[in-house]
Design an enzyme around this catalytic site. Sequence first.
Site: not given
Lengths: 448, 448
Positions: B14, B45
């Site tokens: 972000a 991830c």
Amino acid sequence: MARRRLAIVGGDAAGMSAASSARRRDPELEVVAFERGPYTSYSACGIPYLIGGSVGDAGRLISRSPDGHRANGIDVRTGCEVVAIDLAARTLTARTAAGAESTEPFDELVVATGAEAVTPPIEGAAAIEPARTVDAAERLRAALERGGRAAVVIGGGYIGLEMAEGLTDRGLDVTMIEQADQVMSTLDADMAARVQDAAEAHGIRVLVGARVEEIVRDDAGAPVAVRTARGTFPADHVVVGTGARPAVGVARAAGLEVGDSGALRVDDHQRCPGHDGVFAAGDCAESHHRLLDRPVNIQLGTHANKQGRIAGVNATGGDARFPGVIGTAVSKICRYEVGRTGLSETEAGAAGIAVVSASIEDRTRARYYPGAGPIWVKLVAEPGSGRLLGGQIVGVEGAAKRIDVLATAVWAGLAVDELALLDLSYAPPFSGVYDPLLIAARATAKLT
Amino acid sequence: MARRRLAIVGGDAAGMSAASSARRRDPELEVVAFERGPYTSYSACGIPYLIGGSVGDAGRLISRSPDGHRANGIDVRTGCEVVAIDLAARTLTARTAAGAESTEPFDELVVATGAEAVTPPIEGAAAIEPARTVDAAERLRAALERGGRAAVVIGGGYIGLEMAEGLTDRGLDVTMIEQADQVMSTLDADMAARVQDAAEAHGIRVLVGARVEEIVRDDAGAPVAVRTARGTFPADHVVVGTGARPAVGVARAAGLEVGDSGALRVDDHQRCPGHDGVFAAGDCAESHHRLLDRPVNIQLGTHANKQGRIAGVNATGGDARFPGVIGTAVSKICRYEVGRTGLSETEAGAAGIAVVSASIEDRTRARYYPGAGPIWVKLVAEPGSGRLLGGQIVGVEGAAKRIDVLATAVWAGLAVDELALLDLSYAPPFSGVYDPLLIAARATAKLT
């Protein structure tokens, strides 16, 4: 009171879907289906894999045999061709392979006669049997097993490409000859070029913009070569995949209306206009194209099954509506998967529809994840509104089924700027953090 | 006139998306990003694949290094934690690992502090470093390389499952312990059971409804076992994956509002209400759930990237809107792919939303096509209208990315009866003639 009788002309996807849904809805109804060939409910789409050998047995392509349908209470007449229909008398004439004719009454009728191969105007082409049915495919496979080192595929659409791939997989030296300037005319040329790359990398010799002049035969009549202006190519086997036209001869002669597409006109309930209780479905029928807002003839099993089922519902007093098509299709061509939906740039241009379009290249998985490979996405949108009108995808495994996301977005009328922020899934085995579709939508949104 | 200065707190997805989009939009702006760790823009991830060995090098998880960002004109301060923010004075306090503090002015601020692992209330758990960052993952991998034969994973969510799979792939004997009665709480229990099957078939010992009582350590403080009421399991390594909470301590202390979800409240422009020029994005921020119509905190890279970019646009005078989320997610768990979107039956029930739901089992490819395997689809719809509210998919390769079709349909408000006839693609390598989604939609439509 005599039982009502529903007659079905054609025993493949559309016809047997109609028969089955009518059977389920009305146990009292007599359902009789006439099929020219020996098989019912088979997957013509699977024929290239039968030829290529990844499907070993033709029987596996049959999803339900005549006996299977009979066990469900459908009177299936295989080897029995409908040669005439009398709509006023409510009878049809059926002819067996042996030539015996019978007159069969019906109350309701579903015409599901499919499509028939277009024989290209080439010397020697008429002698080639198109491998459009399971029994024809079995004959082709038997011929391939008898020998031969080289094959020519005439026609570079998706069926031609799939057949060329299958023949190459059998170890044949394969040349594919396409008259147009690109393979797969359903794609724009830029995307089609990538498919051609995949075919060539697979070992297929691809000629585009090439016209076949002659299928050269030996004294015994067996093919030996295919001659074009750009050379003569050895061909122990010749496969023709130059498209098919709706098989509407009998229906037209009976007075059913044929539209500009060459297929039978139907309304959104698969009813043939002006003929109560008469329905048409599948490759022989038109479909309403939701974007072009006109009837088209798109010969695909997915439409045939849905339309057949809807015809069966409506033939038994139901009220089902076929909502139309948007031209979605997918194929696997050698190392690439290929999908398309909605309008291509070319189609939009031909229809006089102004569009913007953008293409992106990305990877099918996170860049660090094993097995990531290229994916190309091209989107077509309406200027101003940004409404998504179409999409094309080419890429390695995992690429093409994404076309269904675009199909859903086209169907729902989403704009590309909305698509760019849509909550699509992400995990490293499946995409980068922005799915390729989101990246393509963003690139397209910048142009609208 | 002094250059305006945008400060970013947090240098992952972000934060760096915000920095990059602001940088592109305003070349005059000074952009400074503070990151506690040594890396920027990495894929958390990807950590399970680093642990499992399918990704060999941690560097591959970094999509852009601090130097890469610096080359783009972003002043990245790694190893530098923001410990206080003074919104009135427009300054923040940054502290280096060595303890040196500096006061940094800003005009606009983006808070992108991510999430921090929740340490379960278990004896010995506090000593376990969560492998949530690339540097922590490297330390875990180094520990695994030093030896050990058994591992216990505490927590059976998707991260716990992915980690358990990775540890199994390294040859460890792995036990996964989940307190709830099912793995993957984002799925309904019936779908989660299939995921558990896949984990067990992969060799993971899965305990659900089991509470960890103690992490047993040897005299040197190294873990040796994990004790539960249902047995004690050997554990040379213990991995905790029991979720994470938004890291909002500094932001809350500065006066930014925290919502019921525990994350920072934001409007649809990622603005923190009541504080002009202050934005929040990513795991530390709330997202509007379009179906629940309330803010939620869903920690996923896909949202973080989009929200960060939007914050960066709006921090530089733009007008970009984040349209919210619908809870789409996908994972690969052993032999199965798993996708979900919208509301599960459980979620709908918890929210007091009446739903109908149907599940189907099908195959990922035509039955005769090589590599076909099972796929289960469960749909959740609104009674009466039939509006699709959610979907869950479990199945072999090719199954899960279909969730994006359902996400698009949920997003667009399609009803299941419309979905059942939607023009989705078909070819034998990709589905039966009715895509599993169409079959599931039809089954659900019968209930509405």
